[in-house]
Structures are given as structure tokens and as C-alpha cells.
Design an enzyme around this catalytic site. Structure first.
Site, PDB file in Angstrom:
ATOM      1  N   SER A 288       0.885  -1.118  -0.003  1.00 39.89           N
ATOM      2  CA  SER A 288       0.002  -0.019  -0.058  1.00 39.89           C
ATOM      3  C   SER A 288       0.788   1.398   0.051  1.00 39.89           C
ATOM      4  O   SER A 288       0.397   2.383   0.047  1.00 39.89           O
ATOM      5  CB  SER A 288      -1.133  -0.105   1.262  1.00 39.89           C
ATOM      6  OG  SER A 288      -0.175  -0.059   2.447  1.00 39.89           O
TER       7      SER A 288
ATOM      8  N   LYS B 276      -6.427   3.543   8.660  1.00 32.50           N
ATOM      9  CA  LYS B 276      -5.535   4.412   7.901  1.00 32.50           C
ATOM     10  C   LYS B 276      -6.130   6.050   8.211  1.00 32.50           C
ATOM     11  O   LYS B 276      -5.447   7.000   8.471  1.00 32.50           O
ATOM     12  CB  LYS B 276      -4.935   4.123   6.566  1.00 32.50           C
ATOM     13  CG  LYS B 276      -4.348   2.915   6.517  1.00 32.50           C
ATOM     14  CD  LYS B 276      -4.252   2.324   5.146  1.00 32.50           C
ATOM     15  CE  LYS B 276      -3.335   1.414   4.773  1.00 32.50           C
ATOM     16  NZ  LYS B 276      -3.299   0.675   3.630  1.00 32.50           N
TER      17      LYS B 276
END
Length: 809
Positions: free
Chosen positions: A708, A751
């Protein structure tokens, strides 16, 4: 028939019976020719060996061996005793015999009434075969006599004394060792003769004795015999110690039995004797009250009958008594029986937990199904989330809502299958597995059992505990769960199993397939504030002996602790910091300096010290080549800085920061994508050939992996190559492809919450992650600006500052 009879294996063995005919043989079939002066008849032997200066009996039976012995007796000649290599060989030839043997003199030869031939022989000297003679009715060979070397010198004398000392010690440990042999060893003056004698009476393999016989040098022979004797001496010592302990143990049990009998007699005389069947009667009554299944009760009564036949002093008696106690104390038919009240369950969940609306809704659905279909096979719930978000307390709330007992089984670090299935009763200290132990502790067979930290299961040489859990967590199989200790089936279908885990990566696929996963993400600042005011502060106030009148913490103080002193997905560290603040107040109230304290935000730094966390985006991204990424960890989300720099070189890519293989591949893909877009970036292609690119992810002691960070790495490289800094209030996540597409990633909620806590204003996410929009808390939606990326060009247009502002900077 063997050369060596079974009754003549012992050296210094008994003489033949007096009834035997002690005569020289008569009527031999044909007279053998006379042998040369340097030749002797050869007698092959097996499983025994003759040493020089040793007298021992031999038994011969093979025709050639009988003929050889009879010839030697008639000619009053010695015989050559040779060991054959293969003891199974019936008629050994020259190739089947060792080359070195012992010359022996026949002291006595007899033929017993049963036709067997026996002789007593004394070893004279070692010899070596020169060549075998043919055309004889027996084996004969020309030999070379081996003279005994000189045995003088300090080294030989030292070994001689050591061997004599150890030989006497070994004879002390050998049962029924004759005193004459001990006197012979004491009076021995020749080192060579002593070595041969010790080797002859030592319990050695026949090949080892042959090695001693073939060792001509006295010093080397003494060393070899000393080595063999040291090993046998250690074995004799251990055998003696074991025998002594065994005798003491037997004597101790006999003494205990005698004392028990005496005690029983004394109690009988005093009128205090208890009925011998009291224990058995108690167990029989317990079996009747346990209401076991028919087959289990039949098995229990069979074991009880065995117990009655055993002595109380028997070790198995106590083990069997413990086993029957386990069987009778298990809740075979005990259930709570309380009906489920959905309204009450909703109140309990709301009172125990703030937020977690989706989780609460799914739990209420679960309880509703259990209420409408009590006999149905309910799914196994598995709460997955960072530490401190309330997974264990959710299980306790479910137990309260259902009115059932709650038990917790910690699976962290278990690496033995027996911890789940139990140990077999054949092992000392055997116990049932943790599942059966927890049910016994709960006292009901329909308890709520939490399998905590299921992702921390290990695997060792004792088996795989996760495989043992497959039967436990399968509603179609656990009605007949069989614990190794119990040895009978126990119905687990009434138990409500709830599992917890921090991450799913380490949970085996078949085990995960049996559970319904429910994700618990981290809390926002406002949720933490509400949790602290409703639960944490009252709990810590009570733990530290304070009342609401004595101490209060303002909302701003709690917000300061959340922002500046904790950065976590859960609230565990937040509760610790609140406890530290309240303990400071408790000290002041206990010493009488204050009667009531109100803690405000300005007091936090004085109590907890300087703030531990601060927003550092502007500082870290003020120069080209630095981008802020977002990462997921087992304890929640976190921000991740990607730094890139360029140095003169030859086009190498340098990666540091303890990166995993997947993250290294993302960096390589980002560099290749930057090279392919050098025209759009306005970069000379030769720059890549004359420069080395170094990509670093700080906090190098922390392992990092995952795909990611692809967007952040490409943005950092583009910023470095164009000289345009990345916006300081912006963070990003997403995987990239070599075509420049932004691919979806996981952990979006964690996140986003990490970005909000770190002071980020804008978050760039993959457009294909729009499906996760509903999981993002409303507070984060209001506080952040979201940019949805289809490709990396959109990321550069949003993240990089304009060229004019960059140049101005």
C-alpha cells in the site's frame, strides 16, 4: 551344533561332571599325517575368545573341530584357537577366520555320556596365521608366534596401576564375584597378563575382545582395556544405583502398606474406623447425580468397579479416583435455562460499550436467532481488531445479555495439541484440555466461552493446536467432542464460542472458514473522549480510592491526553495515563495538601511530562523527495514517511528501513514507473543512468511490508526528480501498477483515523476503495478532505506543490 556350549560361556567355568569318561580318544577314523614343526591344528570358535594366561572351558561339536582336538590330544600338541567372523557360519573356512588368535594347551579332555566333547584349555601365546595347510581332516595352518614385547617404563607402570585399581572396583560392583579372582588381580605383576585377564572377564562384545587380542603393544593394549573398563564401570555404577533406589522404593511402599494396616487396626480398636467402601459409595452417588449419557455412565461404573478391586497403596488407584472425579464434576446436563431478552440485551450492550453500532447490531441479530431457534447451529463469532478496542468485554456483554456463565480460554503461545484435546491418562500428571477445564469451571454446558488470541496459536513437535480446534469450532462435529483424557464424547454444541484476534494473517484457512469474522477498528478522538468520560475515569477513580467529589478531570484535559500522550487504535494506554493522573491526585489528597482537585489541560504536562506525540508532517515534507504514506499495523493505523534522495552513481536503487519483499517490489515498480514517465515529469532520461536513487523509510528498527505504499513511493520519487515538495498536510495510500493505475488496499478506516490523529488535512485514497466510505466515522469525514485516485497522474496533480511556489521556497 556350536563349538561353544551354552553352559561353558563363563570363564573359570565348572569342570565337566565326574561321571564323564576322562580318557584320550580311541578308534579315530584314520591317522592324520604329522604336521610341520611350525604348524598347529586350528579350532574355530564363536561367541567366546581365549586370551594368553587365561584358563577357560570349551565345548566342541563340529566334526572337523572334534577331529582337530583329538589329534592334538594324541600328539600332546597345542591347538590354535581362532575366532570366526560370522558366528552363523556352520563350517567356516580359512577366509572366515580372523588372522590372530591364541595358542592353547589342553589341560583336560572329556567326552560326556550324551556324546558331547569338552575340554579345559589354557592360553599360552598370541599367534598369526602364515598359511593354511590343505588335505587334512581338520583345519591346520603354519603360524608365526607373537612374542610379548617388553613391558617396562613409567607410562606402562602408571597404566598398570590404574587398570588394577579399576578392575578391583568393577569386581566390587559385580554380584557374586569370586574372592579368588580379586586376589588374583591384586597379586598380578605383569601389565600384559592383567590386560588380557581383565579383557577376558569383562562383558564386552566379541569383536571388542578380538581388538584387544590383536593389540600387540602393551601400552596401547592397556589404553584400550582401560577405555572399555571405564565405560563398563560407569554402567555398573548406574546399575548399582538404580537397583539400590528400586530396593528402597519397594521397601518404602511395603513400610507404608504396613503402617496403613496398623492405622486401620488402631482405628478399629478405637471405634473410629471408616467403612472401606466410603470413597466408592461417594463416587457411586456422584455418578448417579451427574446425569451422564447412558454410554458415559456405563463407562464410569466400569471404572469404579476397577477402583474397588485396587489397593489404596496402588499408584493407579489415585489416578483412577481423579479421573472419576473429573467425570462426575462435569456439567453433563446442567444448563442456565434463562430465556434471552432482546430489549435487555440491547440495554446491556449500550451500557457497556460506546459506538460499535455495526457490531452491536450483529450481536443482537445473533441473539435473536438463538432465541427463535435454540437448537439451531449458531455461527462462531470472531472479533478481529487492534488491542484495547473492547473485544474481550464484548464477549462478557454477550454472556450477560444471554444470562450465561462467561469463561475465557487464552490461546496465546499454545503449541501443544494436548492443551486443547487433553493428555492421555497413561501419562503422569495427565489432565483434560483447556476446553473441558473451562466447562468444568463454568459449571454449565451452555456457557459463553471466549477463545482469546486465536491468532497467537503456535505449532510444535507436540502437534498443531489449530487443527485440534477444527472439531471444537465446527457446529456439525462438536456435539461429539472427544477429549483424550476423558476418553468419552462430550457435547459442546450448547456452548457459545466467541474468538478474538488482532489479525487474520496467522489464522489457518480451515479454522477461519468455521468462524464469522467481525472487524473492530480503532476509535476516533470524540469516541475516545466519550469512552474516557463514561467508563475509564470512573473505573480508575474507583481503583485509586477516589470519589467524584474529590477529583474531576475536565473534557479539555482528556482531549489533551488523547492527542498528545497516546496514539493508538484502542483505549488501553489512555486508561493507563488517566490512572497516572488520578494517582498523582491521590497522593496529594492522602498527604492532606488538597481536599478536592480539578484537573485541567494545563495540569497534564506537569503530571505526565512533556507531550509525547505531535504533528510532524510540515517538518518532514518541507523538502522535495519526502511523502507521507498511511500504513496498517496489528495495533491500528499509522503514518509512514517515504524519503528519497539522489546521488551520483550508475543507476542503482538503494532501499533501507528494514523493508519486506513486497515493499521492495513496490519501490522498484515506482522507480520503473517514474522512468517511463520522465517526459511528463520533465526529467532527462540520462539522469537515471548517472544517478543512484536511495529510498529510505525511517524507524529502521521496525519491520515494514505490504503493497500500500506504492503511491507514496512514486510521489516521493516524482517530488525528488522535479524538485517540487509534497504538500505538508497531505497523506496517501494505494498500490500502483506499471501502467500507472492506483489499486485498492485494505485497512482504510484505520489509516484514515491515523491520518486524522496525526493532523493531516487531506487524504488520497484509491478510487476502488469507495466501498469503504461507510466504514469511515462521520467525525473523520467532516475533518478530512478526500481525494479518490484512479491513476498516479491525479496523485501528482494533488500532492505536489506548483513549480512556482516550489521555486519560491
Amino acid at each position: 551344533m556350536t563349538d561353544i556350549g551354552p553352559n561353558f560361556l563363563e570363564q573359570q567355568g565348572p569342570a565337566p561332571p565326574q561321571s564323564a569318561r576322562s580318557t584320550a580318544p580311541a578308534g579315530a577314523a584314520g591317522e592324520a599325517p604329522k604336521l610341520p614343526a611350525d604348524a598347529v591344528v586350528i579350532v574355530p570358535v564363536r561367541n567366546t575368545l581365549l586370551f594368553p594366561s587365561v584358563v577357560m572351558p570349551l565345548s566342541v561339536g563340529r566334526p572337523r573341530s572334534v577331529a582337530a582336538v583329538q589329534y592334538a590330544v594324541r600328539a600332546q600338541a597345542p591347538i590354535g584357537v581362532l575366532l570366526q567372523r560370522d558366528p552363523e557360519k556352520a563350517d567356516p573356512g580359512p577366509a572366515d577366520l580372523y588372522e590372530i588368535g591364541t595358542i592353547g594347551m589342553i589341560l583336560r579332555y572329556v567326552t560326556a555320556q550324551d556324546g558331547s566333547h569338552h575340554l579345559i584349555c589354557r592360553g599360552e601365546q598370541r599367534f598369526r596365521i602364515v598359511e593354511f595347510l590343505g588335505e587334512q581332516p581338520f583345519l591346520a595352518a603354519r603360524i608365526e608366534r607373537i612374542a610379548e614385547p617388553e613391558t617396562t617404563g613409567a607410562e606402562v607402570e602408571a597404566r598398570f596401576m590404574q587398570l588394577k585399581e579399576r578392575a578391583l572396583e568393577a569386581l566390587q560392583l559385580i554380584p557374586n564375584a569370586p574372592d579368588e579372582l580379586k586376589d588374583t588381580v591384586r597379586s598380578m605383576e605383569s601389565p600384559s597378563v592383567l590386560a588380557d585377564m581383565v579383557a577376558s572377564f569383562l562383558d564386552l562384545k566379541i569383536e571388542e575382545k578380538q581388538q584387544v587380542l590383536e593389540t600387540i603393544d602393551p601400552k596401547a593394549r592397556l589404553d584400550r582395556v582401560l577405555w572399555f573398563l571405564a565405560y563398563r564401570l560407569e554402567v555398573l555404577r548406574l546399575s548399582h544405583d538404580i537397583g539400590q533406589r528400586t530396593r528402597e522404593s519397594i521397601e518404602g511402599r511395603q513400610r507404608e502398606h504396613l503402617l496403613r494396616e496398623q492405622l486401620r487396626t488402631i482405628q478399629k480398636e478405637l471405634g473410629d474406623e471408616e467403612d472401606e467402601s466410603t470413597e466408592a459409595t461417594r463416587l457411586a452417588e456422584a455418578i448417579a447425580k451427574a446425569k451422564m449419557p447412558e454410554d458415559v455412565e456405563k463407562h464410569a461404573r466400569k471404572e469404579l468397579a476397577r477402583l474397588k478391586r485396587m489397593s489404596d497403596a496402588s499408584g493407579e488407584s489415585s489416578m483412577l479416583r481423579t479421573y472419576l472425579e473429573w467425570l462426575t464434576e462435569l456439567p453433563w446436563s446442567v444448563e442456565s435455562g434463562k430465556p434471552i431478552d432482546i430489549a435487555e440485551a440491547r440495554k446491556i450492550l449500550e451500557a457497556d460499550h460506546y459506538g460499535l453500532e455495526k457490531i452491536k447490531r450483529r450481536i443482537l441479530e445473533y441473539l435473536a436467532v438463538r432465541k427463535l431457534n435454540p437448537t439451531g447451529k449458531a455461527p462462531i463469532l470472531c472479533f478481529v481488531g487492534p488491542p484495547g478496542v473492547g473485544k474481550t468485554s464484548l464477549g462478557q456483554s454477550i454472556a450477560r445479555a444471554m444470562g450465561r456463565e462467561f469463561v475465557r480460554v487464552s490461546l496465546g503461545g499454545i503449541h501443544d495439541e494436548a492443551e486443547i484435546r487433553g493428555h492421555r491418562r497413561t501419562y503422569i500428571g495427565a489432565l483434560p484440555g483447556n476446553i473441558i477445564q473451562a466447562i468444568r469451571k463454568a459449571g454449565t454446558r451452555d456457557c459463553v466461552m471466549m477463545l482469546d488470541e486465536i491468532d497467537k496459536l503456535g505449532r510444535g513437535i507436540q502437534g498443531d493446536p489449530s487443527s485440534a480446534l477444527l472439531e471444537v469450532l465446527d457446529p456439525a462435529q462438536n456435539s461429539t467432542f472427544r477429549d483424550n483424557y476423558l476418553g468419552v464424547a462430550f457435547d459442546l454444541s450448547k456452548v457459545v464460542f466467541i474468538a478474538t484476534a488482532n489479525m487474520l494473517d496467522t489464522v489457518p484457512g480451515p479454522l477461519l472458514d468455521r468462524m464469522e469474522v467481525m472487524q473492530l477498528s480503532g476509535y476516533t478522538i470524540s469516541e475516545k473522549l466519550q469512552i474516557a468520560e463514561r467508563y475509564l475515569v470512573p473505573r480508575q477513580r474507583e481503583a485509586n480510592g477516589l470519589t467524584a467529589e474529590q477529583c474531576a478531570i475536565t473534557e479539555e484535559a482528556l482531549r489533551t491526553i488523547i492527542k498528545d500522550y497516546t496514539r493508538e487504535a484502542g483505549v488501553r494506554n489512555l486508561e493507563r495515563e488517566i490512572g497516572s493522573v488520578l494517582r498523582n491526585v491521590a497522593v496529594r489528597i492522602a498527604e492532606g495538601s488538597v481536599e478536592r482537585a480539578i484537573i485541567d489541560s494545563v495540569d497534564i504536562a506537569r503530571i505526565l511530562g512533556p507531550r509525547r506525540f505531535e504533528a510532524e508532517q510540515a517538518l518532514r515534507t518541507s523538502v522535495p523527495g519526502v511523502a507521507t504514506g498511511l500504513a496498517w499495523t496489528p495495533v491500528g493505523g499509522d503514518i509512514l514517511f517515504i524519503e528519497a534522495t539522489r546521488t551520483p552513481g550508475n543507476g542503482k536503487l538503494i532501499l533501507t528501513g528494514q523493508l519486506g519483499d513486497v515493499m521492495k517490489e513496490s519501490a522498484q515498480a515506482a522507480l520503473s514507473l517514474a522512468k517511463s514517465k520522465h517526459r511528463e515529469l520533465g526529467v532527462d532520461a540520462k539522469l537515471f543512468e548517472t544517478s543512484d536513487i536511495h529510498v529510505h523509510v525511517p524507524a529502521g528498527a521496525v519491520p515494514k511490508d505490504g503493497p500500500s505504499a506504492g503511491v507514496a513511493m512514486f510521489t516521493a520519487l516524482a517530488s525528488l526528480l522535479t524538485g517540487r515538495p509534497v504538500r505538508g498536510d497531505l497523506a496517501m495510500t494505494g498500490e500502483i501498477s506499471l501502467r500507472g493505475l492506483v489499486l485498492p488496499v485494505g485497512g482504510i478506516k484505520e489509516k484514515v483515523l491515523a491520518a486524522m490523529l496525526a493532523g493531516v488535512k487531506t487524504v488520497m485514497l484509491p478510487a476502488r476503495n469507495r466501498k469503504d466510505w461507510d466504514d469511515i466515522p462521520e467525525e473523520a469525514r467532516q475533518a478530512l478532505e478526500f481525494v479518490w485516485l484512479e491513476n498516479v497522474d491525479q496523485a501528482l496533480s494533488t500532492a505536489l506543490q506548483p513549480a512556482s511556489s516550489a521555486n519560491a521556497a
